[in-house]
Design a protein around this motif. Sequence first.
Motif, PDB file in Angstrom:
ATOM      1  N   ASN A  58      -0.581  -1.185  -4.200  1.00 52.37           N
ATOM      2  CA  ASN A  58      -0.566   0.034  -5.004  1.00 52.37           C
ATOM      3  C   ASN A  58      -1.247   1.197  -4.277  1.00 52.37           C
ATOM      4  O   ASN A  58      -2.370   1.575  -4.582  1.00 52.37           O
ATOM      5  CB  ASN A  58      -1.243  -0.227  -6.357  1.00 52.37           C
ATOM      6  CG  ASN A  58      -1.093   0.940  -7.296  1.00 52.37           C
ATOM      7  OD1 ASN A  58      -0.235   1.788  -7.101  1.00 52.37           O
ATOM      8  ND2 ASN A  58      -1.934   0.992  -8.305  1.00 52.37           N
ATOM      9  N   TYR A  59      -0.562   1.728  -3.279  1.00 47.38           N
ATOM     10  CA  TYR A  59      -1.033   2.893  -2.528  1.00 47.38           C
ATOM     11  C   TYR A  59       0.180   3.559  -1.900  1.00 47.38           C
ATOM     12  O   TYR A  59       1.286   3.001  -1.911  1.00 47.38           O
ATOM     13  CB  TYR A  59      -2.061   2.507  -1.455  1.00 47.38           C
ATOM     14  CG  TYR A  59      -1.512   1.594  -0.381  1.00 47.38           C
ATOM     15  CD1 TYR A  59      -0.958   2.118   0.787  1.00 47.38           C
ATOM     16  CD2 TYR A  59      -1.539   0.214  -0.519  1.00 47.38           C
ATOM     17  CE1 TYR A  59      -0.438   1.291   1.773  1.00 47.38           C
ATOM     18  CE2 TYR A  59      -1.033  -0.612   0.460  1.00 47.38           C
ATOM     19  CZ  TYR A  59      -0.479  -0.070   1.598  1.00 47.38           C
ATOM     20  OH  TYR A  59       0.029  -0.895   2.557  1.00 47.38           O
TER      21      TYR A  59
ATOM     22  N   SER B  19      -2.242   5.714   5.878  1.00 49.33           N
ATOM     23  CA  SER B  19      -2.868   4.457   5.480  1.00 49.33           C
ATOM     24  C   SER B  19      -2.861   3.463   6.632  1.00 49.33           C
ATOM     25  O   SER B  19      -2.038   3.557   7.552  1.00 49.33           O
ATOM     26  CB  SER B  19      -2.111   3.847   4.299  1.00 49.33           C
ATOM     27  OG  SER B  19      -2.208   4.669   3.168  1.00 49.33           O
TER      28      SER B  19
ATOM     29  N   PRO C  10       4.595   0.419   1.696  1.00 47.84           N
ATOM     30  CA  PRO C  10       3.273  -0.087   1.291  1.00 47.84           C
ATOM     31  C   PRO C  10       3.373  -1.506   0.742  1.00 47.84           C
ATOM     32  O   PRO C  10       4.359  -1.872   0.108  1.00 47.84           O
ATOM     33  CB  PRO C  10       2.838   0.880   0.189  1.00 47.84           C
ATOM     34  CG  PRO C  10       3.714   2.064   0.310  1.00 47.84           C
ATOM     35  CD  PRO C  10       4.989   1.603   0.957  1.00 47.84           C
TER      36      PRO C  10
END
Length: 151
Positions: A24-25, A38, A21
């Motif tokens: 912040n995921y 994602s 990533p």
Amino acid sequence: MAKIEARLEELGIHLPDAPAPAANYVPFVRTGNQLFVSGQISNGPEGLIRGKLGDGMDVEEGAMAARFCGLALIAQAKAAIGDLDKLRVVKLVGFVNSTPEFTDQPKVVNGCSDLMVEVFGDAGRHARSAVSAASLPMGVAVEIEAIFEVA
């Protein structure tokens, strides 16, 4: 060898490492029998595929960028589940960095959709959205997210 792994080999497709990533995921979330991956940005062997469709980038180049997004989606799904034979592609959402006049977003996102059907066969057929974006992270041409069903 698993069926999908054999299919990838037959097609001469080598999955990239699942990208980490960029903020912040998490790269994926599994809930029940669904796997949400994602958004994966267009990143090829030479690095990020940047550009704006309708302004110096054509549909074929955009479709190739979308295909690279698809490879990253499959790599993330493999990292999450391990066995690609357990997956069915449910939905793709594609974002295309394009000018206001550009209207071929579906043709661009076909680069990813076609890959999913090539790799997964009927289990790769999916619902889909293909939309325009005024810009995308780091100036990339395409970003695509996916929902998979896990058997």
